[in-house]
Motif scaffolding. Structure first.
Motif, mmCIF file in Angstrom:
data_model
loop_
_atom_site.group_PDB
_atom_site.id
_atom_site.type_symbol
_atom_site.label_atom_id
_atom_site.label_comp_id
_atom_site.label_asym_id
_atom_site.label_seq_id
_atom_site.Cartn_x
_atom_site.Cartn_y
_atom_site.Cartn_z
ATOM 1 N N GLU A 135 13.487 4.568 -2.239
ATOM 2 C CA GLU A 135 12.081 5.010 -2.618
ATOM 3 C C GLU A 135 11.931 6.611 -2.691
ATOM 4 O OE1 GLU A 135 7.960 4.667 -2.695
ATOM 5 O OE2 GLU A 135 9.385 2.883 -2.365
ATOM 6 N N ALA A 136 12.899 7.197 -1.864
ATOM 7 C CA ALA A 136 13.009 8.711 -1.654
ATOM 8 C C ALA A 136 13.607 9.080 -3.571
ATOM 9 C CB ALA A 136 13.977 9.487 -0.937
ATOM 10 N N GLU A 137 14.318 8.313 -3.795
ATOM 11 C CA GLU A 137 14.748 8.620 -5.396
ATOM 12 C C GLU A 137 13.976 8.410 -6.347
ATOM 13 O OE1 GLU A 137 18.240 5.906 -5.660
ATOM 14 O OE2 GLU A 137 19.504 7.063 -4.124
ATOM 15 N N LYS A 138 12.786 7.681 -6.045
ATOM 16 C CA LYS A 138 11.924 7.358 -7.000
ATOM 17 C C LYS A 138 10.701 8.586 -7.377
ATOM 18 C CE LYS A 138 9.076 3.827 -6.387
ATOM 19 N NZ LYS A 138 8.460 2.695 -5.978
ATOM 20 N N TRP A 139 10.798 9.515 -6.508
ATOM 21 C CA TRP A 139 9.687 10.434 -6.377
ATOM 22 C C TRP A 139 10.338 11.753 -6.592
ATOM 23 C CZ3 TRP A 139 5.508 7.731 -7.442
ATOM 24 C CH2 TRP A 139 5.295 6.588 -7.263
ATOM 25 N N ASP A 140 9.708 12.824 -7.354
ATOM 26 C CA ASP A 140 10.187 13.926 -7.599
ATOM 27 C C ASP A 140 10.146 14.848 -6.262
ATOM 28 O OD1 ASP A 140 10.639 13.361 -10.284
ATOM 29 O OD2 ASP A 140 8.727 14.469 -11.044
ATOM 30 N N HIS A 141 9.134 14.846 -5.444
ATOM 31 C CA HIS A 141 9.065 15.546 -4.395
ATOM 32 C C HIS A 141 9.825 14.964 -3.278
ATOM 33 C CE1 HIS A 141 6.510 12.329 -3.119
ATOM 34 N NE2 HIS A 141 6.212 12.812 -1.979
ATOM 35 N N LEU A 142 10.746 13.843 -3.449
ATOM 36 C CA LEU A 142 11.254 13.393 -2.346
ATOM 37 C C LEU A 142 12.978 13.495 -2.562
ATOM 38 C CD1 LEU A 142 9.227 10.794 -1.077
ATOM 39 C CD2 LEU A 142 9.274 12.958 -0.036
ATOM 40 N N LYS A 143 13.236 13.731 -3.897
ATOM 41 C CA LYS A 143 14.480 13.438 -4.294
ATOM 42 C C LYS A 143 15.866 14.360 -3.679
ATOM 43 C CE LYS A 143 14.001 11.926 -9.247
ATOM 44 N NZ LYS A 143 13.942 12.235 -10.513
ATOM 45 N N HIS A 144 15.285 15.424 -3.075
ATOM 46 C CA HIS A 144 16.156 16.174 -2.124
ATOM 47 C C HIS A 144 16.556 15.706 -1.023
ATOM 48 C CE1 HIS A 144 12.361 17.316 -0.823
ATOM 49 N NE2 HIS A 144 13.111 17.572 0.370
ATOM 50 N N LEU A 145 15.778 14.811 -0.519
ATOM 51 C CA LEU A 145 16.120 14.235 0.942
ATOM 52 C C LEU A 145 17.503 13.414 0.874
ATOM 53 C CD1 LEU A 145 12.818 12.569 1.962
ATOM 54 C CD2 LEU A 145 13.764 14.795 2.803
ATOM 55 N N ARG A 146 18.240 13.897 1.960
ATOM 56 C CA ARG A 146 19.464 13.349 2.124
ATOM 57 C C ARG A 146 19.730 12.274 3.185
ATOM 58 N NH1 ARG A 146 22.914 18.161 3.310
ATOM 59 N NH2 ARG A 146 21.035 18.536 4.778
ATOM 60 N N LEU B 217 0.702 -1.117 -0.153
ATOM 61 C CA LEU B 217 0.010 -0.381 0.123
ATOM 62 C C LEU B 217 0.908 1.148 0.034
ATOM 63 C CD1 LEU B 217 -2.910 -0.910 2.292
ATOM 64 C CD2 LEU B 217 -3.007 -0.458 -0.214
ATOM 65 N N GLY B 218 2.242 1.177 0.175
ATOM 66 C CA GLY B 218 2.977 2.216 -0.130
ATOM 67 C C GLY B 218 3.195 3.141 1.395
ATOM 68 N N LYS B 219 3.369 2.424 2.259
ATOM 69 C CA LYS B 219 3.678 3.127 3.495
ATOM 70 C C LYS B 219 4.982 3.764 3.607
ATOM 71 C CE LYS B 219 4.857 -1.243 6.104
ATOM 72 N NZ LYS B 219 4.385 -2.038 5.017
ATOM 73 N N THR B 220 6.097 3.359 2.913
ATOM 74 C CA THR B 220 7.249 4.098 2.849
ATOM 75 C C THR B 220 7.040 5.458 2.210
ATOM 76 O OG1 THR B 220 8.488 2.149 2.714
ATOM 77 C CG2 THR B 220 9.677 4.081 2.118
ATOM 78 N N ALA B 221 6.469 5.587 1.010
ATOM 79 C CA ALA B 221 6.149 6.742 0.468
ATOM 80 C C ALA B 221 5.244 7.577 1.049
ATOM 81 C CB ALA B 221 5.536 6.393 -1.274
ATOM 82 N N ILE B 222 4.162 6.921 1.712
ATOM 83 C CA ILE B 222 3.410 7.861 2.631
ATOM 84 C C ILE B 222 3.852 8.449 3.730
ATOM 85 C CG2 ILE B 222 1.725 7.689 4.214
ATOM 86 C CD1 ILE B 222 0.284 5.268 2.420
ATOM 87 N N THR B 223 5.020 7.888 4.443
ATOM 88 C CA THR B 223 5.716 8.256 5.453
ATOM 89 C C THR B 223 6.692 9.296 5.325
ATOM 90 O OG1 THR B 223 5.222 6.090 6.650
ATOM 91 C CG2 THR B 223 7.144 7.543 7.838
ATOM 92 N N LEU B 224 7.400 9.286 3.957
ATOM 93 C CA LEU B 224 8.429 10.129 3.422
ATOM 94 C C LEU B 224 7.379 11.229 3.211
ATOM 95 C CD1 LEU B 224 10.819 7.791 1.763
ATOM 96 C CD2 LEU B 224 11.230 9.114 3.899
ATOM 97 N N THR B 225 6.430 11.419 2.653
ATOM 98 C CA THR B 225 5.987 12.328 2.323
ATOM 99 C C THR B 225 5.517 13.316 3.332
ATOM 100 O OG1 THR B 225 4.917 11.383 0.242
ATOM 101 C CG2 THR B 225 3.852 13.368 0.821
#
Length: 449
Positions: A69-80, A30-38
């Motif tokens: 997972e962060a690398e996949k999404w445009d709005h999360l790519k900046h996270l280090r 269900l994408g809980k990693t993407a949800i949490t990072l968002t």
């Protein structure tokens, strides 16, 4: 890639933002990693409520899942990301790194708490696989309990919140709310919500809930649950029990060990000092081999290996994912078949590319966060785990969104042995967990509101 969240994902993101203590009991896929990072990204860079988050995860997930997972999404790519893994020197270097998000494997949690003490720097804690903190006696739980008052926000993620029954909930919820909902102690929780079940003298082996609904109601404001089947187009799943018959000699050996707690050999015996040890020995024997008193492997029969060979032959060249239980299972399967073991990210890539006909792994190694659905659709359980969490998480490596074929799960079950008991126990545990998931389930109407 642009993140276009489904309605349920938007609801889950809001839940994590609005609740300082929150849990997502989300099915795998269900994408809980993407949800949490968002949600984390919003709290850090829009609301400025979080400055230094820490993610605690299973080792393999800590190594590769969160940053990928962060690398996949445009709005999360900046996270280090800084991964607090490896030797002590490597971990200290990772702690000193300038990063947005810090990730550590759960085995090093106690070390981290000891390292910082009262100078704990992390203001948000994300526990990936919250159910791995289900024991209030574990060192990892006690370590996090010490620093919990120093953390502003806590998120717990799991698809299996009650793997062995509702008694497992107290430590997990305590790390979220410090005892506000289910009480300050595990003893108080048991006294308030349970009665003793199976027991011997003063030792209670089972706690039976008096009112499951009362527990569900207490935690429903901070926990939301979603089943993949309600929100995703899940592949069809076919569960198949492959009955394995013991040869006469092996059956006699099994009965003798079961009856006498002893199976003698000329140069070393198989012994069981307690009922718990006997259970493990019988499970091993059902698989085909047992460790004796000198840790030497005693091979008893090849019946399960023959059953596995039949399944592999019937697969007709299609890839097969095999879960084993004991080290001697691994070695015996390796001798019989040409296999690869799941040891590195390259093994994952090769499996998903269709380059591995038989992939062999332990469910504890592949149970969390790995996407293997592109590589095949056939699972074989050579030996069954007691843990519902391991069982469900492992199956979800193939049975998840993105799987294009029916998922066929073969259970090799030796007749008239403890294998049959384990299958029944897994079914009972699943019923309890499903009741919990339904009770705190997020409703579509809530999302619309």
């Amino acid at each position: 890639m642009e993140f276009k969240p489904h309605g349920y994902q938007k609801h889950a993101v809001r839940h994590l933002i609005e609740k300082p203590a929150a849990a997502l009991f989300l099915d795998m896929g269900l994408g809980k990693t993407a949800i949490t990072l968002t949600a984390l990204n919003t709290l850090m860079f829009d609301y400025f409520e979080v400055s230094k988050p820490l993610i605690v995860a299973p080792k393999r997930v800590a190594e590769s899942t969160w940053d990928r997972e962060a690398e996949k999404w445009d709005h999360l790519k900046h996270l280090r990301f800084s991964k607090i893994l490896g030797t002590q020197r490597q971990r200290l270097k990772a702690l000193d790194a300038d990063a947005d998000v810090y990730v550590i494997n759960r085995e090093n949690v106690e070390w981290l708490v000891t390292h910082y003490g009262r100078k704990w720097p992390f203001d948000m804690l994300i526990i990936d696989e919250l159910s791995s903190f289900k024991s209030s006696a574990s060192r990892r739980f006690r370590a996090l309990k010490k620093v919990r008052p120093l953390i502003k926000r806590v998120v717990g993620l799991t698809g299996t919140p009650a793997p062995n029954g509702l008694i497992d909930l107290w430590p997990q919820i305590y790390l979220l709310d410090r005892g506000e909902r289910l009480g300050q102690t595990i003893t108080g929780y048991r006294t308030r919500y349970f009665i003793p079940g199976r027991r011997r003298d003063h030792i209670v082996f089972e706690w039976i809930p008096v009112s499951e609904e009362a527990i569900y109601k207490k935690i429903s404001d901070i926990c939301i649950s979603m089943k993949a089947a309600d929100w995703l187009e899940m592949p069809e799943r076919i569960d198949r029990t492959v009955k394995v018959t013991l040869p006469a000699k092996a059956k006699a050996a099994y009965k003798q060990l079961e009856r006498e707690y002893l199976l003698p050999f000329s140069d070393g015996d198989i012994t069981a000092s307690t009922a718990a040890v006997l259970t493990g020995k019988l499970l091993q024997l059902a698989n085909g081999a047992v460790y004796d008193e000198d840790s030497k492997v005693r091979e008893i029969h090849d019946a399960k290996l023959e059953a596995l060979a039949d399944v592999i032959e019937a697969a007709n060249g299609r890839p097969v994912l095999v879960f084993y239980t004991y080290r001697h299972d691994l070695e015996r399967i390796r001798r019989r078949f040409t296999v690869r073991t799941l040891d590195s990210p390259k093994d994952i890539d090769d499996w998903n590319a269709g380059r591995i006909p038989i992939l062999l792994t332990h469910p504890a190694s592949a149970g969390h966060g790995l996407n293997l659905q592109a590589g095949g659709n056939i699972i074989v359980w050579f030996g069954l785990p007691h843990s519902l969490e391991l069982y469900e998480q492992a199956n979800a490596r193939l049975h998840r969104q993105g799987q294009k074929n029916k998922v066929i799960i073969h259970h090799l079950v030796t007749e008239q042995t403890i294998d049959e008991n384990v299958m029944r126990a897994l079914a009972r545990k699943s019923m309890t967990q499903n009741d919990l998931m339904r009770a705190v389930k997020a409703r579509l109407e809530e999302m619309k509101r």
